[in-house]
Scaffold this active site. Structure first.
Site, PDB file in Angstrom:
ATOM      1  CG  ASP A   1      -0.533  -0.510   2.404  1.00 15.80           C
ATOM      2  OD1 ASP A   1       0.477   0.047   2.850  1.00 15.80           O
ATOM      3  OD2 ASP A   1      -1.120  -1.463   2.962  1.00 15.80           O
TER       4      ASP A   1
ATOM      5  CE  LYS B   1      -5.991  -0.848   3.463  1.00 14.97           C
ATOM      6  NZ  LYS B   1      -6.030  -1.326   4.831  1.00 14.97           N
TER       7      LYS B   1
ATOM      8  CG  MET C   1      -4.078   6.996  10.566  1.00  8.66           C
ATOM      9  SD  MET C   1      -5.168   5.565  10.720  1.00  8.66           S
ATOM     10  CE  MET C   1      -4.908   5.077  12.422  1.00  8.66           C
TER      11      MET C   1
HETATM   12  N1  SAH Z   1       1.109   0.096  10.573  1.00 10.81           N
HETATM   13  C1  SAH Z   1       1.658   1.441  10.516  1.00 10.81           C
HETATM   14  C2  SAH Z   1       0.615   2.489  10.774  1.00 10.81           C
HETATM   15  C3  SAH Z   1      -0.486   2.539   9.775  1.00 10.81           C
HETATM   16  S1  SAH Z   1      -1.630   3.837  10.078  1.00 10.81           S
HETATM   17  C4  SAH Z   1       2.800   1.561  11.522  1.00 10.81           C
HETATM   18  O1  SAH Z   1       2.997   0.670  12.345  1.00 10.81           O
HETATM   19  O2  SAH Z   1       3.519   2.561  11.458  1.00 10.81           O
HETATM   20  C5  SAH Z   1      -1.002   5.123   9.082  1.00 10.81           C
HETATM   21  C6  SAH Z   1      -0.407   6.224   9.903  1.00 10.81           C
HETATM   22  O3  SAH Z   1       0.906   5.900  10.335  1.00 10.81           O
HETATM   23  C7  SAH Z   1      -0.220   7.522   9.173  1.00 10.81           C
HETATM   24  O4  SAH Z   1      -1.428   8.252   9.127  1.00 10.81           O
HETATM   25  C8  SAH Z   1       0.786   8.239  10.028  1.00 10.81           C
HETATM   26  O5  SAH Z   1       0.198   8.778  11.174  1.00 10.81           O
HETATM   27  C9  SAH Z   1       1.652   7.087  10.485  1.00 10.81           C
HETATM   28  N2  SAH Z   1       2.888   6.959   9.682  1.00 10.81           N
HETATM   29  C10 SAH Z   1       3.287   5.900   8.982  1.00 10.81           C
HETATM   30  N3  SAH Z   1       4.471   6.116   8.414  1.00 10.81           N
HETATM   31  C11 SAH Z   1       4.861   7.343   8.772  1.00 10.81           C
HETATM   32  C12 SAH Z   1       5.998   8.163   8.503  1.00 10.81           C
HETATM   33  N4  SAH Z   1       7.012   7.729   7.753  1.00 10.81           N
HETATM   34  N5  SAH Z   1       6.041   9.406   9.035  1.00 10.81           N
HETATM   35  C13 SAH Z   1       5.033   9.856   9.803  1.00 10.81           C
HETATM   36  N6  SAH Z   1       3.941   9.145  10.077  1.00 10.81           N
HETATM   37  C14 SAH Z   1       3.846   7.901   9.583  1.00 10.81           C
END
Ligand code: SAH
Length: 465
Positions: free
Chosen positions: A249, A271, A384
């Protein structure tokens, strides 16, 4: 080729090791691993060497070397720092036609020792012919990362089934195909994960003519981390390089995608916020369908699959269909962003706990416990949270969190576009409005954010406009 590689059987054979210091200890360790009996000669002998000798019925001689020490030995190693002595040992051994190695002195050696990757019974030896030992060690390090620690278990598996497989397939070609399938498929993964009985059962069924299990594929649910490809785990990388098809994704970074096997088919499944390239149910079903076609399916997700990743839902259906799967954790955005922004999530002086919270307030199933989140000794990490940022700040203040609590918004954390905006609960929404901020962003609330100023270390190469 300057040297002829061989593997010596040293079990219970006497080997002379002259020297008792650090280098000698390293050599002694490897000899002992191969089952050799050590005869150690040196005025001073390290504690580790002494215990190795005690363990394998060897000999300790705390004195200078004599020519007679070579008597009865099949091999000699000189690990002293006295040049003349090393030369003498080499000459003595050569006079007796005994293989001799003088550490770091190729000119005095009749054999050299390679860098070793030990996955016994599988052993890989790497040599630069003494020309560039550091290069050989670098190659070893690369191989170490690519070959799982438990790879040797595969050899044991193969050996325990060898006769039965031979009896079942009489031509070499079918046998080879059979083994290729076993050693790269679900039975191998089960073996790495210590599920020996399940691996045996799979092979037994295949041998009995039941094709369904082996022709069935498997699914790897893998955390791709927050962006920087160097944050991948070794297991993630290995599975990425053996997948037939990858479902990924938007959060999976380009750098991470580049490490997926070149020939793998790539399927983008969303998504973006409000834009689901594929409905969750369809993704779940697609994983099942592809695995049933016999594919090794990589489900690659940003961060960690079990943290706001719906990873649990995706494997539920697999479990129902009895499809083998494994879950590989990734560095979640909270750990990655915090580390790369120099913000420890807990700290003895500022925060005794940390909470990962969804900031997706509009969702029907979001029901945040604001009074609990107001605790000042707790760090909050909102995933998010960009769209609901203002509302989050207002709710926290309304429930008693100090308005001047420091906060950080981290944009594209761990990547070369990372940006960190620091402010407090009252002003961050304005700061964000004044800067052109893009997802993904992570929102950190708490006193620990103060530390960013002194602990920041990561400087992205690409400057933001
Ligand atoms: N499974 C993922 C999270 C998915 S939800 C994890 O463990 O990181 C998606 C959210 O993750 C985004 O809206 C943001 O808040 C955060 N996120 C993921 N990658 C990021 C990044 N490189 N920098 C900042 N926020 C990030």
């Amino acid at each position: 080729m300057d040297y002829f590689p061989v593997f010596l059987d040293l079990k219970n054979r006497l080997c002379l090791l002259v020297g008792g210091g650090e280098v000698a200890t390293r050599k002694g360790r490897v000899l002992a691993k191969a089952g050799a009996r050590l005869r150690i000669v040196a005025p001073e002998i390290s504690a580790e060497l002494r215990s190795l000798v005690a363990q394998n019925n060897g000999e300790l001689h705390e004195r200078e070397y004599h020519t007679g020490d070579l008597q009865g030995c099949v091999l000699a190693i000189a690990a002293t720092d006295i040049e003349a002595l090393n030369e003498k040992i080499s000459a003595d051994a050569q006079a007796l036609n005994l293989p001799v190695n003088v550490v770091d002195t190729p000119a005095l050696c009749t054999y050299i020792t390679p860098a070793i990757i030990d996955r016994s019974p599988l052993v890989i030896a790497v040599s630069s012919g003494g020309e560039a030992p550091v290069l050989a060690r670098l190659v070893r390090a690369k191989l170490e990362t690519l070959i799982p620690a438990s790879y040797g278990k595969l050899a044991q598996l193969a050996s325990s089934w060898r006769d039965r497989v031979k009896a079942r397939f009489d031509d070499g070609d079918s046998r080879r195909k059979f083994w290729e399938k076993i050693l790269q498929g679900p039975a191998a993964e089960l073996t790495f994960n210590g599920q020996q009985a399940a691996a045996d059962e799979l092979i037994a069924r295949e041998l009995a003519g039941d094709q369904t299990q082996l022709t069935q594929g498997e699914v790897y649910l893998v955390g791709g981390g927050p962006g920087d490809p160097e944050l991948l785990t070794l297991r993630a990388l290995r599975l990425m390089q053996q997948a037939d098809v990858v479902l990924y994704d938007r959060l999976v970074s380009d750098g991470v995608m580049e490490l997926v096997r070149r020939d793998a088919e790539r399927i983008y499944v969303g998504k973006r916020r409000n834009e689901h390239a594929m409905q969750q149910e369809n993704i779940n079903q697609l994983l099942v369908d592809l695995a049933k076609e016999g594919k090794r399916v990589l489900r690659l997700k940003g961060g960690d699959p079990f943290i706001f990743g719906r990873g649990g839902e995706e494997i539920e259906l697999l479990a129902q269909h009895n499809i083998p799967f494994q879950v590989v954790p990734g560095i979640t955005a909270a750990s990655g962003c915090a580390a790369y922004a120099g913000i420890p999530l807990t700290h003895r002086d500022y925060a005794q706990s940390v909470r990962f919270v969804t900031g997706h307030l509009k969702s029907d199933d979001t029901n945040l416990q604001w009074p609990e989140l107001a605790n000042p000794t707790q760090t909050l990490v909102f995933y998010m949270g960009l769209v609901g940022l203002k509302e989050i700040c207002e709710s926290l203040i309304a429930h008693g969190r100090a308005a001047n609590t420091p906060v950080a918004l981290i944009e594209k954390g761990t990547t070369q576009q990372q940006r960190v905006l620091v402010s407090d609960l009252t002003s961050i929404a304005d700061v964000v409005a004044a800067n052109d901020v893009h997802a993904p962003t992570l929102f950190i609330v708490g006193e620990v954010v103060q530390l960013h100023e002194s602990l920041r270390w990561f400087t992205p190469q690409i400057k933001n406009a």
